[in-house]
Design an enzyme around this catalytic site. Structure first.
Site, mmCIF file in Angstrom:
data_model
loop_
_atom_site.group_PDB
_atom_site.id
_atom_site.type_symbol
_atom_site.label_atom_id
_atom_site.label_comp_id
_atom_site.label_asym_id
_atom_site.label_seq_id
_atom_site.Cartn_x
_atom_site.Cartn_y
_atom_site.Cartn_z
ATOM 1 N N LYS A 212 0.858 -1.193 0.000
ATOM 2 C CA LYS A 212 0.000 0.000 0.000
ATOM 3 C C LYS A 212 0.891 1.240 0.000
ATOM 4 O O LYS A 212 1.455 1.616 1.033
ATOM 5 C CB LYS A 212 -0.910 0.027 1.224
ATOM 6 C CG LYS A 212 -1.827 1.246 1.255
ATOM 7 C CD LYS A 212 -2.470 1.441 2.610
ATOM 8 C CE LYS A 212 -3.266 2.740 2.668
ATOM 9 N NZ LYS A 212 -2.491 3.946 2.301
ATOM 10 N N GLY A 265 5.885 5.455 8.471
ATOM 11 C CA GLY A 265 4.787 6.408 8.533
ATOM 12 C C GLY A 265 4.663 6.982 9.930
ATOM 13 O O GLY A 265 5.639 7.032 10.690
ATOM 14 N N SER A 266 3.466 7.373 10.295
ATOM 15 C CA SER A 266 3.264 8.058 11.569
ATOM 16 C C SER A 266 3.253 7.075 12.737
ATOM 17 O O SER A 266 2.884 5.909 12.600
ATOM 18 C CB SER A 266 1.948 8.841 11.553
ATOM 19 O OG SER A 266 0.845 7.975 11.731
ATOM 20 N N THR A 267 3.643 7.586 13.890
ATOM 21 C CA THR A 267 3.649 6.776 15.107
ATOM 22 C C THR A 267 2.237 6.301 15.447
ATOM 23 O O THR A 267 2.041 5.138 15.812
ATOM 24 C CB THR A 267 4.224 7.597 16.271
ATOM 25 O OG1 THR A 267 5.579 7.949 15.965
ATOM 26 C CG2 THR A 267 4.196 6.816 17.573
ATOM 27 N N VAL A 269 -0.377 5.746 13.530
ATOM 28 C CA VAL A 269 -0.855 4.684 12.634
ATOM 29 C C VAL A 269 -0.159 3.364 12.964
ATOM 30 O O VAL A 269 -0.795 2.312 13.027
ATOM 31 C CB VAL A 269 -0.633 5.075 11.160
ATOM 32 C CG1 VAL A 269 -0.924 3.896 10.244
ATOM 33 C CG2 VAL A 269 -1.530 6.251 10.792
ATOM 34 N N GLU A 293 9.324 2.195 11.025
ATOM 35 C CA GLU A 293 10.044 3.446 11.297
ATOM 36 C C GLU A 293 8.987 4.532 11.273
ATOM 37 O O GLU A 293 8.246 4.677 10.306
ATOM 38 C CB GLU A 293 11.127 3.671 10.245
ATOM 39 C CG GLU A 293 12.099 4.792 10.596
ATOM 40 C CD GLU A 293 11.660 6.124 10.034
ATOM 41 O OE1 GLU A 293 11.236 6.988 10.846
ATOM 42 O OE2 GLU A 293 11.725 6.310 8.820
ATOM 43 N N CYS A 327 11.891 12.217 7.924
ATOM 44 C CA CYS A 327 11.798 11.689 9.290
ATOM 45 C C CYS A 327 13.008 12.129 10.105
ATOM 46 O O CYS A 327 12.934 12.232 11.325
ATOM 47 C CB CYS A 327 11.724 10.166 9.264
ATOM 48 S SG CYS A 327 10.372 9.501 8.289
ATOM 49 N N GLU A 425 6.408 16.293 16.753
ATOM 50 C CA GLU A 425 6.831 16.236 15.359
ATOM 51 C C GLU A 425 5.941 17.140 14.519
ATOM 52 O O GLU A 425 4.716 17.058 14.584
ATOM 53 C CB GLU A 425 6.755 14.795 14.839
ATOM 54 C CG GLU A 425 7.288 14.650 13.430
ATOM 55 C CD GLU A 425 7.249 13.208 12.931
ATOM 56 O OE1 GLU A 425 8.191 12.811 12.238
ATOM 57 O OE2 GLU A 425 6.271 12.502 13.242
#
Length: 543
Positions: A212, A265-267, A269, A293, A327, A425
């Protein structure tokens, strides 16, 4: 079948092209940019080697000129996910049993294709679709992805060579099997190289994949799939299903065949996915490997002995390259009061020289942030700083989305070492600076360590070697990638394996042997040449 021990060519990092005026690579890329900007393409899903359409469209637009449509892509849902999982399962036997050197050859060929005829194609797609300037695209969608495709096969060979010792009378060996089931690769918008690596690293090891890509980077993902198909990747090994998290991610995580997750991606998610896996753990055929990550709040920590020119260059490049959407981007900086006046003057003078605009103008250092939600989120942080008694906007702060999603390089100074912009962030071109009294070095180090939950990258800038040692030791757990007298961005495959811990991820080091280790399940084999024929051990004999 062969009876030779093959060796993968020793990998070298792909040289970075300069794209200087009148160079052939600049002229060639400009033509590709013009061609891609002048057409609109329709992007299908790729399932089982087939192009699949759904009629449920979303747009691919230029972030720096959001009125310009690059193409439209078909979005997948539950039905397409089920089909992709089925295709991955059908491809597994032949792919996992293919000789390892044959799998390696596909990705080595992909590297050469990308170094050659696909270089302009993928660089232009990344520039137009993700608003990267030519240098940022070159080091990402060309060089880093080429490096992944050359270094990973070499690491695979090294991994397979790891074998146990054997005692007299037997032969011990270890087989490195791919994971049973499929791996779910979820990739971000900000690095085309990550989008190209996350599905292919498990595939190289014999796994099959449902991929995805980020909705805002489907345009470049389409060309990655074309590259892999031309390199000879068999149908069903990697199945690309763009779409929303709910429509794609939810049915994937519900599948009993899920064997692993490769995520950037985001923490929030990632934590949600991990929680779902935990809830479903009894339903899976195997315990899924989870590799992720998830971002950072990366720092530059300056000592009184820092070279001001080096510090300012690290700050400008670290914070504002690719609009701070890395990142690893420097988003907070600690500066001692004794050097602050000179650093501030030099830093603000440098920022005033930064040009921002369309990627097709190669004189622009900065371009647009990725989309409207990102623009609004970053602007909220800037507005918060503007109205806070604990912060001062030193430069920048203006935002304009009339044509593209442009945000000026913004520097904020705060008197609070745990200010909101120091802790959270932002993922945009905002650098927040805390000036500490030289005598309060220890307190500043404590703030750097504890103010943010992340631990991805960080840097110390100092000429005093004793200070470097002390600061690096004190901040040991604050960054998985730590830099001395450099910016905290720009990890190179084979040189600085990338990843962080704490809220920044599982630190499985993309671009290293250790990441590939996560996509195999070992089988130990012991062969006894002359087996015993009596169960009785010598100690059982009578006195």
């Amino acid at each position: 079948m062969h009876n030779a021990f093959f060796e993968v060519p020793f990998p070298r990092n792909e040289p970075i092209k300069g794209y200087i005026p009148d160079s052939p690579e600049r002229e060639s890329l400009k033509k590709q940019l013009q061609a891609q900007a002048g057409e609109q393409i329709e992007i299908p899903l790729f399932i089982g080697g087939q192009e699949v359409t759904t009629g449920n469209f979303a747009d691919c637009r230029m972030p720096h000129d959001h009125g310009r449509l690059l193409g439209r892509y078909h979005k997948g849902g539950h039905k397409e996910v089920a089909r992709a999982i089925k295709s991955a399962g059908e491809a597994f036997a032949a792919w996992s049993e293919m000789p390892w050197e044959a799998r390696a050859s596909i990705f080595l060929k992909a590297a050469d294709l990308l170094a050659g005829p696909y270089r302009d194609v993928l660089n232009a797609a990344t520039m137009l679709g993700q608003s990267k300037n030519v240098f940022q695209a070159e080091i990402d969608s060309a060089c880093e992805l080429i490096d992944f495709y050359r270094f990973n096969p070499y690491y695979m060979q090294q991994l397979y060579q790891q074998q146990p010792w054997s005692s007299p009378g037997c032969w011990n060996r270890v087989e490195h099997r791919p994971l049973e089931g499929f791996v779910f690769a979820v990739t971000p918008f900000n690095f085309t190289s990550i989008a190209g690596n996350l599905p292919t690293a498990p595939a190289l090891m014999g796994c099959t994949v449902v991929w995805k890509p980020a909705s805002s980077a489907v345009y470049s993902a389409y060309y990655i799939m074309q590259l892999l198909q031309e390199a000879g990747l068999p149908p069903g090994v990697i199945n690309m299903v763009p779409g929303s998290g709910g429509q794609v991610g939810n049915p994937v995580l519900a599948s009993p065949e899920l064997a692993g997750i490769h995520f950037t991606g985001s923490t929030a998610v990632f934590q949600g996915m991990w929680e779902t896996v935990g809830t479903n753990i009894k339903n899976y055929k195997t315990y899924p490997r989870i590799v992720g990550e998830t971002g950072g709040k990366d720092f530059i920590f300056a000592h009184a002995s820092a070279d001001p020119a080096a510090l300012v260059t690290a700050a400008v490049r670290g914070a504002f390259e690719y609009q701070g959407q890395k990142c690893s981007a420097a988003s907070r900086m600690f500066v001692p009061a004794s050097i602050w006046a000179g650093v501030k003057e030099r830093l603000l003078a440098e920022v005033t020289t930064i040009k921002m605009g369309d990627v097709r103008d190669f004189s622009n250092f900065m371009n647009a942030v990725i989309d409207k939600p990102a623009f609004e989120s970053i602007r909220e942080y800037i507005d918060y700083a503007k109205h806070s008694a604990d912060a001062t906007i030193l430069c920048g702060g203006r935002c304009d989305d009339s044509k593209g999603y442009f945000i000026e390089p913004t520097i904020v100074q705060t008197t609070d070492p745990k200010f909101k912009l120091i802790c959270e962030e932002i993922f945009g071109p905002v650098l927040t600076i805390f000036v500490y009294a030289d005598r309060d070095l220890e307190a500043a180090l404590d703030a750097c360590d504890t103010a943010s939950p992340y631990a991805l990258t960080g840097a110390v800038v100092a000429q005093d070697r004793g200070a470097v040692v002390k600061i690096a030791d004190r901040l040991r757990h604050t960054a998985g990638n730590f830099y001395i007298n450099d910016k905290p961005t720009g990890a190179v495959v084979g040189q600085q394996p990338f990843g962080g811990s704490r809220a920044s991820g599982t630190n499985d080091k993309a671009g290293s042997l250790f990441n590939l280790l996560r996509w195999i399940s070992q089988r130990t084999i012991k062969e006894t040449f002359v087996p015993p024929t009596d169960y009785r051990y010598p100690f059982l004999r009578a006195e």
